[in-house]
Design an enzyme around this catalytic site. Structure first.
Site, PDB file in Angstrom:
ATOM      1  N   CYS A   1     -11.709   4.593 -29.260  1.00  0.00           N
ATOM      2  CA  CYS A   1     -12.962   5.293 -29.561  1.00  0.00           C
ATOM      3  C   CYS A   1     -13.849   5.499 -28.349  1.00  0.00           C
ATOM      4  CB  CYS A   1     -13.694   4.536 -30.654  1.00  0.00           C
ATOM      5  SG  CYS A   1     -12.684   4.498 -32.124  1.00  0.00           S
ATOM      6  N   GLU A   2     -13.306   6.087 -27.313  1.00  0.00           N
ATOM      7  CA  GLU A   2     -14.141   6.599 -26.234  1.00  0.00           C
ATOM      8  C   GLU A   2     -13.370   7.696 -25.527  1.00  0.00           C
ATOM      9  OE1 GLU A   2     -14.493   4.145 -22.531  1.00  0.00           O
ATOM     10  OE2 GLU A   2     -14.238   2.490 -23.939  1.00  0.00           O
TER      11      GLU A   2
ATOM     12  N   ARG B   1      -4.635   3.291 -16.061  1.00  0.00           N
ATOM     13  CA  ARG B   1      -4.800   4.041 -14.807  1.00  0.00           C
ATOM     14  C   ARG B   1      -5.437   5.425 -14.978  1.00  0.00           C
ATOM     15  NH1 ARG B   1      -1.485   5.419 -11.664  1.00  0.00           N
ATOM     16  NH2 ARG B   1      -2.505   4.670  -9.782  1.00  0.00           N
TER      17      ARG B   1
ATOM     18  N   GLU C   1       3.732  -7.068   1.715  1.00  0.00           N
ATOM     19  CA  GLU C   1       3.326  -7.337   0.327  1.00  0.00           C
ATOM     20  C   GLU C   1       3.444  -6.078  -0.526  1.00  0.00           C
ATOM     21  OE1 GLU C   1      -0.730  -8.583   0.860  1.00  0.00           O
ATOM     22  OE2 GLU C   1      -0.181 -10.483   1.779  1.00  0.00           O
ATOM     23  N   PRO C   2       4.630  -5.520  -0.658  1.00  0.00           N
ATOM     24  CA  PRO C   2       4.753  -4.295  -1.447  1.00  0.00           C
ATOM     25  C   PRO C   2       4.676  -4.583  -2.941  1.00  0.00           C
ATOM     26  CG  PRO C   2       6.927  -5.054  -0.825  1.00  0.00           C
ATOM     27  CD  PRO C   2       5.943  -6.001  -0.163  1.00  0.00           C
ATOM     28  N   GLY C   3       4.041  -3.688  -3.662  1.00  0.00           N
ATOM     29  CA  GLY C   3       3.998  -3.802  -5.121  1.00  0.00           C
ATOM     30  C   GLY C   3       4.513  -2.527  -5.751  1.00  0.00           C
ATOM     31  N   ARG C   4       3.668  -1.487  -5.689  1.00  0.00           N
ATOM     32  CA  ARG C   4       3.962  -0.231  -6.375  1.00  0.00           C
ATOM     33  C   ARG C   4       5.288   0.390  -5.938  1.00  0.00           C
ATOM     34  NH1 ARG C   4      -0.508   2.966  -8.151  1.00  0.00           N
ATOM     35  NH2 ARG C   4      -1.698   1.853  -6.569  1.00  0.00           N
TER      36      ARG C   4
ATOM     37  N   GLY D   1       0.758  -1.244   0.000  1.00  0.00           N
ATOM     38  CA  GLY D   1       0.000   0.000   0.000  1.00  0.00           C
ATOM     39  C   GLY D   1       0.785   1.288   0.000  1.00  0.00           C
TER      40      GLY D   1
ATOM     41  N   TYR E   1      -8.814   5.630 -12.922  1.00  0.00           N
ATOM     42  CA  TYR E   1      -8.741   6.333 -11.632  1.00  0.00           C
ATOM     43  C   TYR E   1      -8.471   7.827 -11.788  1.00  0.00           C
ATOM     44  CZ  TYR E   1      -7.175   1.492 -10.826  1.00  0.00           C
ATOM     45  OH  TYR E   1      -7.029   0.142 -10.852  1.00  0.00           O
TER      46      TYR E   1
HETATM   47  N1  LLP Z   1      -1.560  -6.942  -0.926  1.00  0.00           N
HETATM   48  C1  LLP Z   1      -2.847  -6.996  -1.278  1.00  0.00           C
HETATM   49  C2  LLP Z   1      -3.739  -7.920  -0.588  1.00  0.00           C
HETATM   50  C3  LLP Z   1      -3.338  -6.176  -2.316  1.00  0.00           C
HETATM   51  O1  LLP Z   1      -4.623  -6.216  -2.647  1.00  0.00           O
HETATM   52  C4  LLP Z   1      -2.446  -5.284  -2.974  1.00  0.00           C
HETATM   53  C5  LLP Z   1      -2.919  -4.428  -4.054  1.00  0.00           C
HETATM   54  C6  LLP Z   1      -1.100  -5.276  -2.578  1.00  0.00           C
HETATM   55  C7  LLP Z   1      -0.690  -6.114  -1.538  1.00  0.00           C
HETATM   56  C8  LLP Z   1      -0.084  -4.377  -3.213  1.00  0.00           C
HETATM   57  O2  LLP Z   1      -0.365  -3.051  -2.983  1.00  0.00           O
HETATM   58  P1  LLP Z   1       0.682  -1.920  -3.367  1.00  0.00           P
HETATM   59  O3  LLP Z   1       1.891  -2.062  -2.478  1.00  0.00           O
HETATM   60  O4  LLP Z   1       1.056  -2.097  -4.788  1.00  0.00           O
HETATM   61  O5  LLP Z   1      -0.054  -0.662  -3.138  1.00  0.00           O
HETATM   62  N2  LLP Z   1      -4.647  -1.115 -10.064  1.00  0.00           N
HETATM   63  C9  LLP Z   1      -4.518  -0.133  -9.009  1.00  0.00           C
HETATM   64  C10 LLP Z   1      -3.916  -0.723  -7.750  1.00  0.00           C
HETATM   65  C11 LLP Z   1      -4.667  -1.911  -7.206  1.00  0.00           C
HETATM   66  C12 LLP Z   1      -4.039  -2.493  -5.975  1.00  0.00           C
HETATM   67  C13 LLP Z   1      -4.664  -3.779  -5.625  1.00  0.00           C
HETATM   68  N3  LLP Z   1      -4.114  -4.441  -4.479  1.00  0.00           N
HETATM   69  C14 LLP Z   1      -3.717   1.054  -9.520  1.00  0.00           C
HETATM   70  O6  LLP Z   1      -3.326   1.052 -10.681  1.00  0.00           O
HETATM   71  O7  LLP Z   1      -3.485   2.005  -8.774  1.00  0.00           O
END
Ligand code: LLP
Length: 419
Positions: free
Chosen positions: A343-344, A314, A275-278, A240, A318
């Site tokens: 086309c939107e 995105r 659980e880092p992603g972004r 997050g 959003y």
């Molecule tokens: N753990 C869980 C259970 C999650 O649902 C998510 C993201 C993460 C970890 C990773 O979160 P992060 O560290 O990346 O914030 N498509 C959207 C983002 C959707 C996130 C969904 N869950 C966007 O483009 O902003």
């Protein structure tokens, strides 16, 4: 910090000039910097080193590219997966099954089975019903599923509504007030080893305060569950952490995040999972595009680019901001609307944005596209599925080929009665 910078007036990814890749691969295409990914992975990991026992599971959904996962596996990362498809990718990248967390609000029976057979390290179960099903399945196979219960702490993450997950009305996890009872019931079942709790309140968080509030509530719940006699050895704090999409934005650093976590969890006596992603992938990627033409508009001209909402969803989904940089800026600026060819009207990347002056044929990039970019791409308007490239110093390689409309067409067939 990232490794996209101008050298002699030309935007480079590490030591490679972006026009060289665009010429060879064609546009649109994603480019990832291996050095940036590595740096982010290490900064996050090193920041968490202040905590006694941790496991970091990269959120595969943010960037599931095999090469990206392979690089992160090499940095000691596990994986947070939400489907059998993501699990297969993580395993294919060499991430040990024991390092994989299987999350997801709607895991099917088939997916639970695949996870059990693979020996997944932890299932994050999102309901009592799922826990009962998993336990029965595992017991039937003579296995024990290690599991954490995802709890909805009812905390407002203060982010975009579509990426908030921790309010009571959201579909994720079990209600906070019911969690201790569910944990007790599941802990008594054969086939499942309840070992902890999981929480994730949303994505692109700009403040640590809602995370701290959620973690504090989880600590209270952990103590209550222990007091009623069950065991908790693992606490999964989710992902997050937000990243700056604009140059002047300031976000909490991994070190500040780690310090907050250390403060809140100091007496927990558990392995903390993340659980880092972004924060790992976001600034490690750009989407390269070429200007198709510039068309006169009423308030501002339309810069029509060859990337579209199907390649980078995105902004359409959003209203997200992605910086737009010319690859070879001339120094002059213009105010323009940046749009794709779909086309939107939602196929709009920016309205009334001050950008480098652009002409047909010019190359540009959308920045901070390494997370939730290619992974959310689709083929709307019968467009190709966008390719991905990784740069490493002065080397680069295609890490996902463009899937042409013809290949997608070839997967379709006309039924006999229409022939
Ligand atoms: N753990 C869980 C259970 C999650 O649902 C998510 C993201 C993460 C970890 C990773 O979160 P992060 O560290 O990346 O914030 N498509 C959207 C983002 C959707 C996130 C969904 N869950 C966007 O483009 O902003």
């Amino acid at each position: 910090m990232d490794h996209f910078s101008y050298r002699n007036g030309v935007l480079h990814a590490e030591d490679v000039a972006i026009p060289a890749i665009a010429e060879a691969v064609a546009t649109p295409c994603y480019i990832y910097s291996a050095a940036t990914l590595t740096r982010h992975a290490r900064v996050f990991r090193d920041a968490l080193a202040v905590l006694p026992s941790t496991h970091i599971a990269f959120a595969v959904k943010s960037n599931p590219n095999l090469a990206v996962l392979k690089l992160l596996a090499g940095e000691g990362y596990g994986a947070d997966v939400v489907s059998a498809g993501e699990m297969d990718r993580a395993l294919a990248a060499g991430i040990p099954a024991a390092g994989i967390v299987f999350s997801g609000v709607g895991k099917t029976a088939g997916e639970l089975l695949r996870g059990l057979q693979a020996g997944i390290g932890q299932f994050n179960i999102e309901s009592e019903e799922e826990g009962v099903e998993l336990a029965a399945m595992a017991a039937g196979l003579g296995l024990t599923a290690r599991a954490a219960l995802r709890v909805n702490p009812d905390v407002d993450a203060g982010t975009h509504a579509k990426i908030s997950t921790g309010k009571a009305e959201n579909k994720f996890g079990v209600a906070y007030d019911r969690a201790a009872g569910i944990y007790a019931r599941l802990s008594a079942l054969p086939g499942i080893e309840m070992r902890g709790l999981a929480v994730h309140i949303g994505s692109q968080l700009s403040s640590l305060d809602p995370l701290e509030a959620a973690f504090a509530k989880m600590g209270d719940l952990m103590r209550a569950i222990r007091a009623q006699g069950q065991v908790i050895t693992h606490m999964d704090l989710g992902g997050g952490i937000g990243v700056p999409y604009k140059a002047d934005e300031v976000f909490p650093s991994p070190a500040e995040y780690a310090a907050m976590v250390a403060r809140v969890t100091q007496d927990w006596g558990v392995t903390l999972m993340f659980e880092p992603g972004r924060v790992i992938a976001g600034n490690s990627g750009v989407l390269v595009t070429q200007v198709v033409r510039v068309k006169e508009g009423v308030a501002a001209p339309f810069v029509i680019v060859d990337a579209a909402m199907n390649d980078l969803a995105r902004p359409a989904l959003y209203g997200a901001w992605h910086d737009f940089w010319a690859v070879t800026p001339g120094g002059d600026k213009m105010v323009a609307n940046i749009v794709g060819p779909i086309c939107e009207s939602s196929d709009t990347f920016a309205m009334g944005r001050e950008i480098d002056v652009m002409q047909a044929g010019d190359l540009a990039v959308f920045r901070t596209a390494g997370a939730y970019g290619a992974t959310m791409a689709n083929t709307y308007n019968s467009r190709a599925l966008v390719p991905e490239v990784m740069v490493h110093g002065d080397q680069w390689a295609i890490v996902a080929h463009r899937i042409d409309p013809a290949t997608i067409l070839a997967a379709e067939q006309v039924p006999d009665w229409l022939k």
